[in-house]
Design a protein around this motif. Structure first.
Motif, PDB file in Angstrom:
ATOM      1  N   SER A 236      36.678  38.445  51.598  1.00  0.00           N
ATOM      2  CA  SER A 236      37.107  39.672  50.933  1.00  0.00           C
ATOM      3  C   SER A 236      37.611  39.379  49.524  1.00  0.00           C
ATOM      4  O   SER A 236      38.090  38.272  49.254  1.00  0.00           O
ATOM      5  CB  SER A 236      38.230  40.333  51.731  1.00  0.00           C
ATOM      6  N   PRO A 237      37.530  40.359  48.633  1.00  0.00           N
ATOM      7  CA  PRO A 237      38.152  40.200  47.320  1.00  0.00           C
ATOM      8  C   PRO A 237      39.652  39.957  47.477  1.00  0.00           C
ATOM      9  O   PRO A 237      40.299  40.571  48.331  1.00  0.00           O
ATOM     10  CB  PRO A 237      37.879  41.537  46.634  1.00  0.00           C
ATOM     11  N   GLN A 238      40.178  39.079  46.670  1.00  0.00           N
ATOM     12  CA  GLN A 238      41.590  38.760  46.737  1.00  0.00           C
ATOM     13  C   GLN A 238      42.384  39.693  45.812  1.00  0.00           C
ATOM     14  O   GLN A 238      41.879  40.704  45.335  1.00  0.00           O
ATOM     15  CB  GLN A 238      41.805  37.294  46.374  1.00  0.00           C
ATOM     16  N   GLU A 239      43.629  39.339  45.536  1.00  0.00           N
ATOM     17  CA  GLU A 239      44.548  40.220  44.817  1.00  0.00           C
ATOM     18  C   GLU A 239      44.077  40.568  43.414  1.00  0.00           C
ATOM     19  O   GLU A 239      44.289  41.684  42.937  1.00  0.00           O
ATOM     20  CB  GLU A 239      45.934  39.586  44.760  1.00  0.00           C
ATOM     21  N   ALA A 240      43.447  39.616  42.724  1.00  0.00           N
ATOM     22  CA  ALA A 240      43.050  39.875  41.334  1.00  0.00           C
ATOM     23  C   ALA A 240      42.020  40.989  41.251  1.00  0.00           C
ATOM     24  O   ALA A 240      42.147  41.910  40.427  1.00  0.00           O
ATOM     25  CB  ALA A 240      42.516  38.591  40.695  1.00  0.00           C
ATOM     26  N   VAL A 241      40.992  40.924  42.098  1.00  0.00           N
ATOM     27  CA  VAL A 241      39.957  41.955  42.089  1.00  0.00           C
ATOM     28  C   VAL A 241      40.532  43.295  42.538  1.00  0.00           C
ATOM     29  O   VAL A 241      40.296  44.334  41.915  1.00  0.00           O
ATOM     30  CB  VAL A 241      38.777  41.549  42.996  1.00  0.00           C
ATOM     31  N   GLN A 242      41.295  43.281  43.611  1.00  0.00           N
ATOM     32  CA  GLN A 242      41.911  44.516  44.085  1.00  0.00           C
ATOM     33  C   GLN A 242      42.810  45.123  43.015  1.00  0.00           C
ATOM     34  O   GLN A 242      42.840  46.343  42.831  1.00  0.00           O
ATOM     35  CB  GLN A 242      42.718  44.243  45.356  1.00  0.00           C
ATOM     36  N   GLY A 243      43.531  44.269  42.306  1.00  0.00           N
ATOM     37  CA  GLY A 243      44.427  44.748  41.260  1.00  0.00           C
ATOM     38  C   GLY A 243      43.679  45.450  40.142  1.00  0.00           C
ATOM     39  O   GLY A 243      44.128  46.486  39.640  1.00  0.00           O
ATOM     40  N   VAL A 244      42.526  44.906  39.743  1.00  0.00           N
ATOM     41  CA  VAL A 244      41.717  45.534  38.697  1.00  0.00           C
ATOM     42  C   VAL A 244      41.253  46.920  39.147  1.00  0.00           C
ATOM     43  O   VAL A 244      41.319  47.898  38.388  1.00  0.00           O
ATOM     44  CB  VAL A 244      40.504  44.644  38.346  1.00  0.00           C
ATOM     45  N   ILE A 245      40.805  47.024  40.391  1.00  0.00           N
ATOM     46  CA  ILE A 245      40.298  48.305  40.905  1.00  0.00           C
ATOM     47  C   ILE A 245      41.401  49.350  40.972  1.00  0.00           C
ATOM     48  O   ILE A 245      41.262  50.463  40.439  1.00  0.00           O
ATOM     49  CB  ILE A 245      39.666  48.105  42.293  1.00  0.00           C
TER      50      ILE A 245
ATOM     51  N   ASP B 298      36.266  38.738  33.285  1.00  0.00           N
ATOM     52  CA  ASP B 298      37.098  37.529  33.334  1.00  0.00           C
ATOM     53  C   ASP B 298      38.104  37.552  34.487  1.00  0.00           C
ATOM     54  O   ASP B 298      39.217  37.069  34.362  1.00  0.00           O
ATOM     55  CB  ASP B 298      37.832  37.337  32.007  1.00  0.00           C
ATOM     56  N   ILE B 299      37.699  38.112  35.624  1.00  0.00           N
ATOM     57  CA  ILE B 299      38.576  38.131  36.799  1.00  0.00           C
ATOM     58  C   ILE B 299      38.386  36.809  37.555  1.00  0.00           C
ATOM     59  O   ILE B 299      37.284  36.499  38.005  1.00  0.00           O
ATOM     60  CB  ILE B 299      38.237  39.308  37.734  1.00  0.00           C
ATOM     61  N   VAL B 300      39.431  36.049  37.681  1.00  0.00           N
ATOM     62  CA  VAL B 300      39.336  34.735  38.317  1.00  0.00           C
ATOM     63  C   VAL B 300      40.224  34.699  39.555  1.00  0.00           C
ATOM     64  O   VAL B 300      41.390  35.116  39.508  1.00  0.00           O
ATOM     65  CB  VAL B 300      39.741  33.612  37.345  1.00  0.00           C
ATOM     66  N   GLU B 301      39.662  34.224  40.649  1.00  0.00           N
ATOM     67  CA  GLU B 301      40.425  34.087  41.887  1.00  0.00           C
ATOM     68  C   GLU B 301      40.178  32.713  42.488  1.00  0.00           C
ATOM     69  O   GLU B 301      39.107  32.123  42.300  1.00  0.00           O
ATOM     70  CB  GLU B 301      40.029  35.163  42.898  1.00  0.00           C
ATOM     71  N   LYS B 302      41.164  32.216  43.225  1.00  0.00           N
ATOM     72  CA  LYS B 302      41.005  30.981  43.988  1.00  0.00           C
ATOM     73  C   LYS B 302      41.086  31.321  45.473  1.00  0.00           C
ATOM     74  O   LYS B 302      42.066  31.910  45.919  1.00  0.00           O
ATOM     75  CB  LYS B 302      42.076  29.962  43.603  1.00  0.00           C
ATOM     76  N   VAL B 303      40.034  30.946  46.200  1.00  0.00           N
ATOM     77  CA  VAL B 303      39.932  31.279  47.613  1.00  0.00           C
ATOM     78  C   VAL B 303      40.143  30.010  48.434  1.00  0.00           C
ATOM     79  O   VAL B 303      39.388  29.045  48.296  1.00  0.00           O
ATOM     80  CB  VAL B 303      38.551  31.876  47.936  1.00  0.00           C
ATOM     81  N   PRO B 304      41.172  29.972  49.298  1.00  0.00           N
ATOM     82  CA  PRO B 304      41.367  28.797  50.159  1.00  0.00           C
ATOM     83  C   PRO B 304      40.222  28.671  51.161  1.00  0.00           C
ATOM     84  O   PRO B 304      39.872  29.627  51.848  1.00  0.00           O
ATOM     85  CB  PRO B 304      42.687  29.096  50.877  1.00  0.00           C
ATOM     86  N   MET B 305      39.634  27.489  51.222  1.00  0.00           N
ATOM     87  CA  MET B 305      38.531  27.235  52.153  1.00  0.00           C
ATOM     88  C   MET B 305      38.612  25.787  52.611  1.00  0.00           C
ATOM     89  O   MET B 305      39.373  24.991  52.065  1.00  0.00           O
ATOM     90  CB  MET B 305      37.166  27.489  51.488  1.00  0.00           C
ATOM     91  N   THR B 306      37.821  25.450  53.606  1.00  0.00           N
ATOM     92  CA  THR B 306      37.607  24.060  53.985  1.00  0.00           C
ATOM     93  C   THR B 306      36.225  23.645  53.493  1.00  0.00           C
ATOM     94  O   THR B 306      35.401  24.501  53.121  1.00  0.00           O
ATOM     95  CB  THR B 306      37.676  23.870  55.503  1.00  0.00           C
ATOM     96  N   ILE B 307      35.956  22.355  53.514  1.00  0.00           N
ATOM     97  CA  ILE B 307      34.624  21.900  53.128  1.00  0.00           C
ATOM     98  C   ILE B 307      33.565  22.513  54.052  1.00  0.00           C
ATOM     99  O   ILE B 307      32.494  22.926  53.605  1.00  0.00           O
ATOM    100  CB  ILE B 307      34.555  20.359  53.154  1.00  0.00           C
TER     101      ILE B 307
END
Length: 271
Positions: free
Chosen positions: A21-30, A199-208
């Motif tokens: 899902s989109p994280q806080e940055a994308v949701q914030g822009v919307i 220029d919306i940048v998000e970091k998504v926690p994932m595993t390899i």
């Protein structure tokens, strides 16, 4: 008609498991845009090209009802089978023929999907179903991706980008709409009141392991897999091995962060 690249059940299952899902940055822009435009009605939102529904859920927190549509029966079945808020419903239909009365929708969203649509009839449908002062948001993650892990970010990102080389022959022409940062989408939106954020940048926690699953959800990887199954599987195995070697770890469950840049086209219907 929209391009159909996500029809298979196996692909839909991978999409459901590894897309996010989109994280806080994308949701914030919307939601900042909706606030700026003075949105007063939050009765009905339409999520067009919803896939397996990951991007639909956050709309349910703001809108009384959310109807999510996709042309793929397999994708919709995955969405329906996953836990979701009770005010979300899913329907199979093309983006160019939406199941809403005229001027009935407050907000239309499309996440990582609008570039696949037949844009002239889709934009006509958006204009038809939106209420006066209704808004749209067309969002996509780009190919500008970084993988963050300690001091290995540069090497991991380079490996990730190398994956695209054998996949390029299988990339659909419509991906150019993403690589131009949705400028074509912006120009196609028939509203005077519109803007484009790149220029919306998000970091998504994932595993390899999840990064490898995310790669396998790409349409161009699935086409490569169908054409050359052994080569495609080897690409995934070798890439994972290189990631782990660079990181100096042995576990596929090692956590990293996937840095994603998003673009977003926003618009408001003024009549």
């Amino acid at each position: 008609m929209a391009t159909q690249l996500f029809e298979g059940k196996d692909h839909a299952a991978v999409y459901q498991k590894y897309r996010f899902s989109p994280q806080e940055a994308v949701q914030g822009v919307i939601f900042s845009y909706l606030e700026k435009k003075g949105a007063k009605s939050f009765q009905l939102a339409a999520d067009v090209g919803c896939g397996t529904g990951q991007g639909t859920h956050f709309l349910a927190k703001r809108f009384e009802k959310v109807v999510a549509t996709d042309i793929s029966q397999a994708q919709i079945e995955e969405a329906k089978g996953a836990p979701h808020p009770p005010n979300i419903s899913y329907q199979v239909c093309p983006a160019e023929k939406l199941p809403f009365p005229d001027r009935s929708v407050d907000f239309v969203m499309s996440l990582t999907a609008v570039h696949w649509f037949d844009l002239p009839p889709f934009m006509q449908e958006v204009n038809r179903i939106l209420k006066p002062s209704g808004c749209v948001a067309f969002i996509s993650c780009t190919l500008d991706v970084q993988i963050y892990y300690k001091n290995c970010t540069e090497k991991l990102t380079e490996i990730f980008r190398e994956i695209h080389k054998p996949l390029l022959p299988y990339r659909d022409e419509k991906v150019k709409r993403v690589t131009d940062d949705y400028k074509f989408i912006f120009d196609s939106l028939p509203f005077q009141d519109k803007e484009r954020v790149t220029d919306i940048v998000e970091k998504v926690p994932m595993t390899i392991a999840e990064v490898m699953g995310y790669i396998q959800s790409f349409s161009m990887y699935q086409k490569f897999l169908k054409a050359h199954p052994e080569e495609a599987k080897s690409l995934i195995q070798n890439t994972e091995r290189r990631f782990l070697e660079v990181m100096g770890v042995s576990s596929r469950d090692t956590p990293v962060e996937l840095g994603m840049r998003y673009v977003c086209v926003l618009g408001c219907k003024n009549s």
